[in-house]
Design an enzyme around this catalytic site. Structure first.
Site, PDB file in Angstrom:
ATOM      1  CB  SER A  22      -0.925  -0.007   1.237  1.00 23.56           C
ATOM      2  OG  SER A  22       0.021   0.022   2.344  1.00 23.56           O
ATOM      3  CG  ASN A 109      -4.009  -4.796  12.893  1.00 23.71           C
ATOM      4  OD1 ASN A 109      -3.363  -4.588  11.641  1.00 23.71           O
ATOM      5  ND2 ASN A 109      -4.382  -5.595  13.312  1.00 23.71           N
ATOM      6  CB  THR A 154     -40.141  27.162  -6.829  1.00 20.35           C
ATOM      7  OG1 THR A 154     -41.191  27.432  -7.595  1.00 20.35           O
ATOM      8  CG2 THR A 154     -39.948  28.197  -5.722  1.00 20.35           C
ATOM      9  CG  HIS A 155     -41.637  23.656  -9.519  1.00 21.36           C
ATOM     10  ND1 HIS A 155     -41.889  22.270  -9.087  1.00 21.36           N
ATOM     11  CD2 HIS A 155     -41.996  24.487  -8.279  1.00 21.36           C
ATOM     12  CE1 HIS A 155     -42.494  22.297  -7.668  1.00 21.36           C
ATOM     13  NE2 HIS A 155     -42.737  23.534  -7.339  1.00 21.36           N
ATOM     14  CB  SER A 276     -15.060  25.286 -28.672  1.00 17.55           C
ATOM     15  OG  SER A 276     -15.061  24.397 -29.634  1.00 17.55           O
ATOM     16  CE  LYS A 282     -19.992  26.536 -26.382  1.00 13.90           C
ATOM     17  NZ  LYS A 282     -19.967  25.286 -26.573  1.00 13.90           N
ATOM     18  CG  ASN A 284     -17.226  25.880 -23.700  1.00 11.17           C
ATOM     19  OD1 ASN A 284     -18.211  26.249 -23.910  1.00 11.17           O
ATOM     20  ND2 ASN A 284     -16.306  25.118 -24.401  1.00 11.17           N
ATOM     21  CD  GLU A 289     -19.332  22.591 -18.596  1.00 11.97           C
ATOM     22  OE1 GLU A 289     -20.311  21.823 -19.419  1.00 11.97           O
ATOM     23  OE2 GLU A 289     -18.429  23.115 -19.124  1.00 11.97           O
ATOM     24  CE1 TYR A 316      -6.054  -3.145   9.063  1.00 12.73           C
ATOM     25  CE2 TYR A 316      -5.341  -5.337   8.576  1.00 12.73           C
ATOM     26  CZ  TYR A 316      -5.468  -3.877   8.003  1.00 12.73           C
ATOM     27  OH  TYR A 316      -4.655  -3.528   6.988  1.00 12.73           O
ATOM     28  CD  GLN A 321      -3.170  -2.091   2.320  1.00 15.14           C
ATOM     29  OE1 GLN A 321      -2.403  -2.538   3.221  1.00 15.14           O
ATOM     30  NE2 GLN A 321      -3.032  -2.731   1.106  1.00 15.14           N
ATOM     31  CE  LYS A 324      -3.833   3.671   4.816  1.00 15.12           C
ATOM     32  NZ  LYS A 324      -5.075   2.794   5.373  1.00 15.12           N
TER      33      LYS A 324
END
Ligand code: ARG
Length: 453
Positions: A22, A109, A154-155, A276, A282, A284, A289, A316, A321, A324
Site C-alpha cells: 500500500s 493495526n 422554484t421548479h 472550444s 465558445k 465554456n 462543470e 482488523y 487498507q 485511505k
C-alpha cells in the site's frame, strides 16, 4: 525485509506482493507515521520497555527519518510494503538492532489507524480554510450586489423576485453547515487508537493518556477491538465532503445556467473560462462543470468505502487498507476545486439589467394576493382573485400592471387605485423583511451576522 517472515518458508509471490503493498497510497502519511513512532518510543520507554540509551537512539534515528521525509531525501526500497515498514526499515539502517524494539506492544493495526487519524486532523483545518475563502467570496459578492434584483425560481420556473445578495448568501449558509460538520467530526477523529495492539490491547503498563496528549489527541479509545476496526471517522469525513460537494455542484449548476446566452445573468472572466477547439465563439464554464461532475465522483468514493466496511468481521481486516485512497482523493479534489471556485466567483461579471428584465409582473401575483389580504380578504380567496387577474392579463395579452382599474374592480371591488404599487419588485422584496427574508434589510442583517461571527 518483511515484518512477518518468521513462520514462512517461502517468500510472497511477486504479484501478490504488489497487490498487498500500500506504499504508493500510504506514503502520504510518512510524517504522521514518524510522529506516532516517536511518541510510541517515549511511551514504551516510560513503561520500562526501552532503556534510556535505546530510547535516545530511536528518537534520534526517527528525527533523522523525519528530516529525510521533509527534505525529500528519503528513498524507498522495493521491499517497503507500506509506510510503516519503510520507516522501520530506515530506522534499522540508521541505528541498527535497537530499531527492532520500537514495535514492542504495537501492531500496524493500531499504528495505521493512528497515522490516518493524525493525517485527517491536519487535513481538516486545511479544508476549512479553503471553504472559508469561498465563503468570503460569496459574502463579498453579496455586499457588491446591493439592490440588484433577480428572479427567484422554484421548479426552475420564475417564482418571486429576490435580491441577488440573498442568492449569493444562500450558498454561504450551506457551506457554513459543511464547515460546522467538519469541526464537529474533529472530536470523533481525535481519539487515539495506539495502545490497542493488534486487537486485544498492550501487554504492559502504558500511559495512554500521556501518549494521546503528546500526539495532540483529545481522547483515548476505550475498546481495543473497536479501536482497530473503527473507520466511522473516514466514512463520516467522506460524507461531510460529499455533502459539501453537492452544495458546490448546486452552485456550479446555477452558474452554468446563468452564464448561458438564454439567461445571461453572469459572465465569467476569461481567466476562468475555456474555449472550444472547433467553435471560435465558445466560452465554456468548464470549471463549474467539473465541480458539478466531481460531486458524483466524491459520492462514489463515499459509497465505495461504506460498501467496503459493510459486514466486515471484527476486528482488523485487510479490506480496511482500502480506506485511505478515497479520503486522499476526496481531499485533493476539494482542495483543487475550492480556490478556483472562489476566484471564478470573485471575478464574475453580474448583468443586473438581464436579471431585471427577467422579472415579469406575474411574479408579483403573490403580492397582489397579499394586497387583498391587507384589505381583509382571506388568503385563499385573495389567491384565487389574483389568479383571475393573471388570467385576464393573459387573455388580453397585456401585462398585469397594464390592466385598467375597471378590469380589476370587475374581478373584485376591493381593488383600488393603489393596486399598481404591488407590481414594484423592490417593494415586493422589501416587504419580505422577517428574519431570513430577501429584503435589503434582512440581507444586510445576514451579512452583519456573518461578519460578527
Ligand atoms: N497497510 C495496512 C493498512 O493500511 C497497515 C495495516 C496492516 N495490518 C496487518 N495486519 N497486515 O491497513
Amino acid at each position: 525485509m518483511t515484518l512477518w517472515g518468521g513462520r514462512f518458508t517461502q517468500s510472497l509471490d511477486s504479484l501478490a506482493w504488489a497487490l498487498n503493498s500500500s506504499l504508493p497510497v500510504d506514503q502520504r502519511m510518512a510524517i504522521q507515521d514518524v510522529e506516532g513512532s516517536i511518541a510510541w518510543a517515549a511511551a514504551i520507554h516510560n513503561a520500562g520497555i526501552l532503556t534510556d540509551e535505546e530510547h535516545a537512539s530511536i528518537s534520534l534515528g526517527l528525527g533523522t527519518v523525519r528530516k529525510e521525509f521533509a527534505s525529500g531525501e528519503f528513498s524507498f526500497v522495493p521491499s517497503d510494503e507500506d509506510i510503516h515498514t519503510a520507516v522501520e526499515r530506515r530506522l534499522s539502517e540508521l541505528i541498527g538492532a535497537a530499531a527492532g524494539k520500537l514495535h514492542t506492544g504495537r501492531s500496524r493495526n493500531d499504528q495505521v489507524a493512528t497515522d490516518f487519524r493524525l493525517w485527517m486532523l491536519q487535513a481538516i483545518p486545511e479544508l476549512t480554510s479553503a471553504f472559508n475563502n469561498l465563503q468570503s467570496a460569496l459574502v463579498e459578492q453579496a455586499e457588491l450586489a446591493g439592490e440588484t434584483i433577480m428572479p427567484g425560481y422554484t421548479h426552475l420556473q420564475r417564482a418571486q423576485p429576490i435580491l441577488l445578495g440573498h442568492w449569493w448568501l444562500s450558498h454561504y449558509w450551506a457551506l457554513k453547515r459543511d464547515v460546522e460538520r467538519l469541526q464537529d467530526l474533529t472530536k470523533r477523529v481525535s481519539v487515539l487508537p495506539l495502545g490497542s495492539g493488534a486487537l486485544a490491547g498492550a501487554p504492559f503498563a502504558l500511559d495512554r493518556d500521556a501518549l494521546a496528549k503528546s500526539l495532540g489527541f483529545a481522547e483515548v479509545s476505550q475498546n481495543s477491538l473497536d479501536a482497530v476496526s473503527d473507520r466511522d471517522f473516514a466514512a463520516e469525513y467522506l460524507f461531510v465532503c460529499s455533502m459539501a460537494a453537492i452544495h458546490l455542484s448546486k452552485l456550479a449548476e446555477q452558474v452554468v445556467l446563468y452564464t448561458t446566452a438564454e439567461f445571461g445573468f453572469f459572465e465569467l472572466s476569461d481567466a476562468f473560462s475555456t474555449g472550444s477547439s472547433l467553435m471560435p465563439q465558445k466560452k465554456n464554464p468548464d470549471v463549474f462543470e467539473l465541480t458539478r461532475g466531481k460531486a458524483g465522483t466524491l459520492i462514489g468514493l463515499l459509497t465505495g468505502l461504506m460498501s467496503t466496511l459493510k459486514g466486515l468481521p471484527s476486528t482488523y481486516d485487510k479490506d480496511l487498507q482500502e480506506d485511505k485512497a478515497p479520503v486522499f482523493q476526496t481531499t485533493d479534489t476539494l482542495l483543487s476545486i475550492l480556490p478556483v471556485m472562489a476566484e471564478a466567483l470573485r471575478t464574475i461579471t453580474v448583468k443586473p439589467e438581464r436579471m431585471r428584465s427577467a422579472i415579469d409582473s406575474t411574479m408579483m401575483a403573490t403580492d397582489l394576493a397579499d394586497y387583498l389580504v391587507e384589505k381583509g380578504v382571506p388568503f385563499r380567496e385573495a389567491h384565487s382573485l389574483a389568479g383571475k387577474v393573471v388570467r385576464a392579463a393573459g387573455e388580453g395579452k397585456v401585462r398585469m400592471e397594464e390592466l385598467p382599474l375597471e378590469a380589476y374592480q370587475a374581478i373584485s371591488p376591493v381593488f383600488e387605485a393603489d393596486v399598481y404599487q404591488a407590481f414594484d419588485p423592490l417593494e415586493s422584496i422589501n416587504k419580505r423583511n422577517t428574519v431570513g427574508g430577501t429584503s435589503l434589510q434582512s440581507v444586510k442583517n445576514q451579512i452583519k451576522k456573518i461578519k460578527g461571527e
